[in-house]
Enzyme design. Structure first.
Site, PDB file in Angstrom:
ATOM      1  N   GLU A  75      -6.804   4.689   7.556  1.00 52.94           N
ATOM      2  CA  GLU A  75      -6.729   6.122   7.230  1.00 52.94           C
ATOM      3  C   GLU A  75      -8.025   6.604   6.584  1.00 52.94           C
ATOM      4  OE1 GLU A  75      -3.024   5.683   5.192  1.00 52.94           O
ATOM      5  OE2 GLU A  75      -2.187   5.069   7.116  1.00 52.94           O
ATOM      6  N   ASN A 135       0.861  -1.179   0.000  1.00 50.71           N
ATOM      7  CA  ASN A 135       0.000   0.000   0.000  1.00 50.71           C
ATOM      8  C   ASN A 135       0.899   1.232   0.000  1.00 50.71           C
ATOM      9  OD1 ASN A 135      -1.844   2.021   0.412  1.00 50.71           O
ATOM     10  ND2 ASN A 135      -2.244   1.515   2.559  1.00 50.71           N
ATOM     11  N   GLY A 152       2.744  -0.888   4.361  1.00 50.33           N
ATOM     12  CA  GLY A 152       2.841   0.492   3.922  1.00 50.33           C
ATOM     13  C   GLY A 152       4.295   0.912   3.778  1.00 50.33           C
ATOM     14  N   GLY A 153       4.869   1.442   4.857  1.00 46.99           N
ATOM     15  CA  GLY A 153       6.204   2.039   4.816  1.00 46.99           C
ATOM     16  C   GLY A 153       7.280   1.182   4.154  1.00 46.99           C
ATOM     17  N   HIS A 187      -9.581   1.014   4.895  1.00 43.65           N
ATOM     18  CA  HIS A 187      -8.252   1.196   5.496  1.00 43.65           C
ATOM     19  C   HIS A 187      -8.374   2.184   6.660  1.00 43.65           C
ATOM     20  CE1 HIS A 187      -4.128   2.576   6.011  1.00 43.65           C
ATOM     21  NE2 HIS A 187      -3.770   1.410   5.509  1.00 43.65           N
ATOM     22  N   GLY A 226       2.082   2.353  10.704  1.00 45.44           N
ATOM     23  CA  GLY A 226       2.999   3.479  10.545  1.00 45.44           C
ATOM     24  C   GLY A 226       3.661   3.924  11.838  1.00 45.44           C
ATOM     25  N   LYS A 231       0.019   4.239  -0.315  1.00 49.95           N
ATOM     26  CA  LYS A 231      -0.662   5.440   0.207  1.00 49.95           C
ATOM     27  C   LYS A 231      -0.448   6.605  -0.776  1.00 49.95           C
ATOM     28  CE  LYS A 231       0.237   3.596   4.755  1.00 49.95           C
ATOM     29  NZ  LYS A 231       0.025   3.762   6.181  1.00 49.95           N
ATOM     30  N   SER A 279       3.176  -1.996  10.516  1.00 50.15           N
ATOM     31  CA  SER A 279       4.618  -1.945  10.782  1.00 50.15           C
ATOM     32  C   SER A 279       5.340  -3.254  10.454  1.00 50.15           C
ATOM     33  CB  SER A 279       4.879  -1.517  12.229  1.00 50.15           C
ATOM     34  OG  SER A 279       4.453  -0.176  12.414  1.00 50.15           O
ATOM     35  N   GLU A 318      -5.614  -4.996  10.561  1.00 49.59           N
ATOM     36  CA  GLU A 318      -4.606  -3.956  10.721  1.00 49.59           C
ATOM     37  C   GLU A 318      -4.904  -3.152  11.991  1.00 49.59           C
ATOM     38  OE1 GLU A 318      -2.454  -2.872   6.892  1.00 49.59           O
ATOM     39  OE2 GLU A 318      -4.250  -1.660   6.965  1.00 49.59           O
TER      40      GLU A 318
HETATM   41  C1  PEP Z   1      -0.838   0.143   5.811  1.00 46.07           C
HETATM   42  O1  PEP Z   1      -0.797   1.236   5.278  1.00 46.07           O
HETATM   43  O2  PEP Z   1      -1.777  -0.618   5.548  1.00 46.07           O
HETATM   44  C2  PEP Z   1       0.215  -0.219   6.755  1.00 46.07           C
HETATM   45  C3  PEP Z   1       0.120  -1.381   7.367  1.00 46.07           C
HETATM   46  O3  PEP Z   1       1.239   0.683   6.934  1.00 46.07           O
HETATM   47  P1  PEP Z   1       2.662   0.375   7.676  1.00 46.07           P
HETATM   48  O4  PEP Z   1       3.186  -0.903   7.105  1.00 46.07           O
HETATM   49  O5  PEP Z   1       3.501   1.566   7.335  1.00 46.07           O
HETATM   50  O6  PEP Z   1       2.363   0.245   9.131  1.00 46.07           O
END
Ligand code: PEP
Length: 248
Positions: free
Chosen positions: A98, A9, A232-233, A96, A174, A11, A211, A168
């Site tokens: 966010e 993802n 994500g990251g 999600h 994040g 983002k 994470s 999640e």
């Molecule tokens: C996400 O955006 O779904 C996510 C899990 O982000 P991160 O891996 O950065 O925590």
């Protein structure tokens, strides 16, 4: 044998030029493997460029990060399920954290989005997860079950079997603080039991997200009931994403 899903993802990162450069670098390192599925959720504006840069790589799958709950019309700024499909997406993230907690997406909207996604041939990846205070007050199960039941409440018969679910925890997204494999397994167990109670007749994949990085991916993937990772990251740089998709 389940085939684990590794979902990136991005983002609001990587426009068309960066997406193209990312794919060139990533695919130079990552050879197709039949023991895993890799799917990218770039920004909608970068989907075409990313797909173009991956031309010939049928092993890579594509999704969008959001769709409207409506099919078309006067919804300035929104993208619809038919548009996403036409642009080459096979999947869409729904609910999600966010979208829920920054943009105020409601359970009712996630229901509409899952329904319209299936109606147009997109697989929704329905994201559920509790906030930190909800966990601390012992409400994790209640929250994720409410989000799951609401999200699938408008599906047509049979659609549930084609859903992908992602657990999640909001406090892990994040933040650098991932759930432990045991934490994830416990919630996945509850979600899987509920999917069965709701009528699923197959093993609906349940991804863990929050994470995930190269250091914890293998342990999280090995946790009971974890069928893949939503990242994500660590999906933003070709090198770290390559390390994650090589786990397990
Ligand atoms: C996400 O955006 O779904 C996510 C899990 O982000 P991160 O891996 O950065 O925590």
């Amino acid at each position: 044998m389940r085939t684990p899903i590794f979902a990136a993802n991005w983002k609001m990162n990587h426009g068309p030029s960066e997406a193209r450069a990312f794919m060139q670098r990533f695919l130079a390192e990552y050879a197709a493997r039949d023991d895993r599925t890799v799917v990218f959720f770039p920004p909608a504006l970068a989907l075409a460029a990313a797909r173009e840069a991956a031309a010939g790589r049928a092993d890579i799958q594509w999704g969008v990060q959001n769709i409207a709950a409506e099919e078309k019309g006067a919804f300035t700024g929104e993208n619809s399920a038919p548009m996403a499909r036409d642009a080459g997406a096979a999947a869409v993230l729904v609910g999600h954290s966010e979208r829920r907690h920054v943009f105020g997406e409601t359970d009712e909207q996630t229901a509409g989005k899952c329904a319209v996604a299936f109606a147009h041939g997109l697989i929704p990846v329905l994201c559920v997860g509790e906030k930190l205070d909800e966990r601390e007050h012992g409400h994790t199960e209640a929250v994720v079950l409410r989000q799951l039941r609401a999200g699938v409440s408008r599906l047509a018969p049979g659609d549930l079997d084609r859903l992908v679910l992602a657990y999640e925890p909001v406090w892990a997204i994040g933040t650098g603080r991932n759930a432990t494999p045991d934490d994830a397994a416990a919630v996945h167990r509850v979600l899987r039991a509920e999917l069965q109670a709701l009528g699923a007749t197959v093993r609906v994949p349940i991804l863990y997200g929050g994470s995930v990085n190269a250091g914890n991916a293998a342990a999280l993937l090995a946790a009971e009931g974890v069928d893949g990772l939503l990242v994500g990251g660590a999906s933003l740089a070709p090198e770290s994403w390559h390390a994650v998709v090589s786990a397990g």
